[in-house]
Design an enzyme around this catalytic site. Structure first.
Site, PDB file in Angstrom:
ATOM      1  N   LYS A  69       0.808  -1.214   0.000  1.00 44.86           N
ATOM      2  CA  LYS A  69       0.000   0.000   0.000  1.00 44.86           C
ATOM      3  C   LYS A  69       0.846   1.271   0.000  1.00 44.86           C
ATOM      4  CE  LYS A  69      -0.432   0.371   4.885  1.00 44.86           C
ATOM      5  NZ  LYS A  69      -0.122   1.669   5.437  1.00 44.86           N
ATOM      6  N   THR A  70       1.950   1.256   0.761  1.00 42.96           N
ATOM      7  CA  THR A  70       2.787   2.449   0.774  1.00 42.96           C
ATOM      8  C   THR A  70       3.382   2.672  -0.611  1.00 42.96           C
ATOM      9  OG1 THR A  70       3.336   1.951   3.059  1.00 42.96           O
ATOM     10  CG2 THR A  70       4.654   3.611   1.980  1.00 42.96           C
TER      11      THR A  70
ATOM     12  N   ASP B 294      -3.211   7.906   4.391  1.00 48.73           N
ATOM     13  CA  ASP B 294      -2.745   6.553   4.700  1.00 48.73           C
ATOM     14  C   ASP B 294      -3.523   6.021   5.907  1.00 48.73           C
ATOM     15  OD1 ASP B 294      -1.204   4.316   4.559  1.00 48.73           O
ATOM     16  OD2 ASP B 294       0.511   5.179   5.623  1.00 48.73           O
ATOM     17  N   GLU B 295      -3.625   4.728   6.044  1.00 45.66           N
ATOM     18  CA  GLU B 295      -4.296   4.112   7.208  1.00 45.66           C
ATOM     19  C   GLU B 295      -5.671   4.730   7.463  1.00 45.66           C
ATOM     20  OE1 GLU B 295      -2.983   1.529   8.487  1.00 45.66           O
ATOM     21  OE2 GLU B 295      -0.833   1.743   8.833  1.00 45.66           O
TER      22      GLU B 295
ATOM     23  N   GLN C  23      -7.793  -4.280   9.341  1.00 47.97           N
ATOM     24  CA  GLN C  23      -6.692  -3.940  10.240  1.00 47.97           C
ATOM     25  C   GLN C  23      -7.029  -2.746  11.123  1.00 47.97           C
ATOM     26  OE1 GLN C  23      -2.487  -4.505   8.884  1.00 47.97           O
ATOM     27  NE2 GLN C  23      -3.437  -4.536   6.869  1.00 47.97           N
TER      28      GLN C  23
ATOM     29  N   ARG D  17       1.741 -10.599  10.113  1.00 47.46           N
ATOM     30  CA  ARG D  17       3.096 -10.049  10.259  1.00 47.46           C
ATOM     31  C   ARG D  17       4.138 -11.063   9.807  1.00 47.46           C
ATOM     32  NH1 ARG D  17       1.892  -5.751   9.315  1.00 47.46           N
ATOM     33  NH2 ARG D  17      -0.126  -6.732   9.015  1.00 47.46           N
TER      34      ARG D  17
END
Length: 717
Positions: A35-36, A220-221, A251, A603
């Site tokens: 995503k980044t 973002d987020e 998330q 993770r």
DNA sequence: AAGGCAAATGTTTTT
DNA sequence: CATTTGCCTT
């Protein structure tokens, strides 16, 4: 224009997201789906392909770390610094706006940011003022109440207390808190956002100015935005500005802090011409791990729906281990870690994740016993440390005398013979005259209305601060910091604290001097102090140092979001702990725990271990727990139960342990050493480099001590 | 103003 | 259980 460098490294869906030309784009980006990367490449696309000026772009993140990473990656990709672009956190950007438009925002020019610590002090003072019993009105819950309303964008005047007497009092406190902040020009974190939102609403000309300037917003987020952040974005974007938001409803783990997962669904309703893209291809984990994650999260209702997949390997099944207690659990984990080390996996490639901080203790003990270096990620932040806050408060006062929060903090730190009643007199005077504590002190001094002793002490304080203020005018930032530490006696004060703690505090203060030395002001040296103080207020100053030593990573599940590790151990995956017993009752909270579990599982890149303890000592009580319901949601074919008794207890390391860290002191963890005064002991910990390096030794007779390696003259046995 | 003692308190924490 | 807090004593 050569667009290949922007699109080359992307998959089809990512390309679609990067080059999308809708006004409002929602990118649902699963864990590990890049995503980044999409965000950064989209910015490059806007600038280099669409020809948008960098100054037309605003990118908003939640953490300073994310903002820094984005800035770095943008400049790498664009081969130039993101000049003119606004890249920052919600709070950072709000702060920037308020500084530029302080007058229109109804703030004094020198308004000060207070952190939750200062906020709590203020609440405590108000409770005392109102003579409220703080067992019924706990300061923390009042603080929680205030912040909760601010997150929702409500001021005290807007809160509906339903004529409930308890809540009426809370509202009264909230109101008093607002007045106190207003009077002293203090702004808490929530207030930054609230004011920035009000700035848009009350000053259309300013809003219009920024709507002209910015052409594209990126967030973002997005699943972590709260009501006020969402409202702020929405007003800013209006009908004019294009917007790209990236997030993952699966998330969302900060609902308890006011984050509104619904904002993702709301986005399509509130913004024009929206388009949704799902990134589901995962580049991080094996398909075994993804299958498990997908299966667990599938139990949540009302998802937007996403299924992670990978072209990568199937991978090993997840290992499940049932420890008979938490020590056994820890022992198992440490054994596995060492096993992987001997198979060429670095310690730093392995992470132990847990639900609550209290769990780390037992694990740490086991790691120490095995001589395995570890690093705790998150936890106490640099600028949150008491000694650092004290030092920064002095710097703040030397910069700006009317900073009441700083004044409160250090007026009697170190103690200078001023009782509580003197301080109370200053407070009263300040309130009566509606002036700062500093002004009130000056007035009291010039009137000679204090006792001899109190006035001598107060005069000394005033002079001290003035000296520091003078120094601020002529010294460089780091020299000033050193001067302040010396002049205020802070260094000595903290050094006197009991044993190991005092030493650690002095060391942290030195680290602060380091930080000021390395600080690079954006404009010129003359504003370095001001800029540094702003940074200290909004940036917790994430971990420095020992990032070089190879060490196992320990962190809570919450702080693990955004990170990845080849080998992951999820510890304490049992009912009552995870999901936490506090979370099973309230509606919606169990789902959030499940998302937390999803975060934990995703993770892991290569290997995942899930462990739990059948019996755990928790707050002094033994409790027997069953394996977490989340584990039962993992398909059996993804799980492999590790048999008990595969762990043969190893002898406690005598001599040199296999996996010890070593630094230039020549000492290793777990090693036995001899000291001329304290006798024999075992090395528990190593810290720092060069002449600063310190070593913690547990002496057989004297107990555990921190020693400066250079002076301790330890001999290995 | 510091030290001693009892009592309270204990998910998660981007800013 | 263990740590932090606040209150009380000197």
């Amino acid at each position: 224009m050569d667009v290949s460098s922007i699109l080359d490294s992307l998959n089809n869906v990512q390309r679609e997201a990067v080059s999308c030309d809708k006004k409002s784009l929602l990118v649902l980006a699963g864990a590990g789906s890049g995503k980044t990367r999409v965000l950064v490449h989209r910015i490059a696309w806007l600038v280099q392909v669409q020809g948008m000026p960098a100054s037309g772009i605003m990118a908003v993140t939640f953490t300073n770390k994310a903002a820094r990473e984005m800035r770095t990656r943008i400049s790498e990709l664009l081969h130039l610094s993101p000049q003119g672009m606004w890249v920052g956190t919600f709070h950072g950007i709000a702060h920037r706006l308020l500084k530029a438009h302080w007058h229109d925002a109804g703030l004094p020019e020198n308004f000060q940011i207070i952190d939750s610590d200062d906020q709590l002090r203020m609440v405590k003072r108000l409770l005392k003022e109102f003579e409220l019993d703080d067992s019924r009105w706990s300061p923390k819950s009042v603080q929680w109440y205030i912040n909760g309303h601010k997150d929702e964008g409500r001021r005290a005047a807007h809160v509906d207390h339903h004529e409930d007497p308890y809540e009426k009092t809370l509202v009264k406190l909230y109101q008093a808190y607002e007045v106190a902040c207003e009077r002293s020009g203090q702004v808490d974190f929530g207030e930054l956002l609230l004011r920035a939102h009000e700035l848009w609403l009350k000053q259309p000309a300013i809003l219009n100015h920024y709507q002209q300037r910015f052409q594209h917003l990126l967030v973002d987020e997005f699943q972590d935005t709260n009501t006020i952040q969402y409202a702020w974005l929405r007003v800013l974007a209006g009908h004019a500005i294009d917007i790209t938001v990236v997030g993952d409803d699966d998330q969302s783990i900060y609902g308890w802090r006011g984050a509104k997962i619904e904002n993702i669904q709301q986005f399509a309703k509130d913004f024009n011409d929206t388009f949704t893209i799902k990134l589901e291809q995962n580049y991080r984990s094996t398909s075994m791990i993804l299958d498990a994650a997908n299966a667990v999260i599938a139990n949540n209702p009302e998802r937007l729906g996403k299924n992670l997949w990978t072209e990568g390997a199937l991978g090993e099944p997840i290992s499940l281990y049932a420890g008979f207690n938490e020590q056994d659990e820890a022992r198992f984990i440490v054994e596995q870690i060492q096993g992987h080390v001997s198979e060429d996996t670095l310690l730093s490639e392995q992470a132990i994740l847990y639900r609550s901080n209290a769990q780390s203790r037992v694990i740490e003990e086991e790691l120490i016993r095995a001589g395995t270096p570890y690093r705790i990620y998150g936890g106490q932040r640099f600028y949150d440390r008491l000694e650092i806050k004290n030092a920064v408060a002095y710097l703040r006062l030397s910069h700006f005398r009317d900073d009441d929060a700083a004044f409160e903090r250090v007026i009697n730190t170190p103690t200078r013979g001023m009782g509580n009643k003197t301080v109370e007199m200053i407070r009263n005077r300040a309130r009566e005259q509606n002036v700062s504590l500093w002004r009130a002190s000056e007035e009291l001094l010039s009137e000679c209305s204090l006792t001899k002793r109190a006035s001598t002490a107060l005069a000394a304080f005033v002079e001290l601060i003035n000296d520091c203020g003078d120094a601020a005018g002529r010294l460089a930032l780091d020299e000033l910091t050193e001067f302040v530490l010396e002049a205020t006696d802070l260094q000595a004060f903290h050094g006197k604290e009991t044993g190991e703690r005092g030493r650690a505090r002095v060391e942290n203060l030195q680290e602060l001097v380091n930080a000021t030395r390395q600080f690079e002001p954006e404009s010129d040296a003359s504003s370095a102090l001001r800029e540094f103080l702003d940074t200290a207020a909004l940036d917790a100053g994430d971990a420095q140092a020992d990032e070089y030593t190879d060490a196992v990573q320990l962190t809570t599940l919450h702080s693990a979001k955004g990170l990845e590790f080849p080998v992951v151990y999820l510890a304490g995956v049992e009912e009552n702990l995870f999901p936490h017993r506090m979370s099973v009752e309230e509606p919606g909270r169990l789902e959030e725990e499940r998302r937390l579990c999803y975060v934990g599982i995703t993770r892991a890149m290569r290997l995942l271990y899930i462990t739990y303890a059948e019996c755990r000592r928790w707050y002094g009580q033994e409790s027997f727990n069953t394996v977490s319901r989340f584990v039962k949601e993992i398909p059996a074919e993804c799980l492999h139960e590790v048999r008990v008794n595969t762990n043969i207890s190893r002898p406690v390391s005598a001599g040199r342990p296999q996996f010890a860290a070593e630094n230039e002191t020549g000492l290793a963890l777990g090693q036995r050493v001899w000291h001329s005064v304290f006798g024999e002991g075992i090395v528990l910990n190593l810290e720092g480099q060069g002449s600063n390096s310190r070593v913690q030794v547990n002496f057989d007779d004297e107990g555990s001590k921190w020693l400066v390696a250079a002076y301790a003259k330890l001999e290995s046995i």
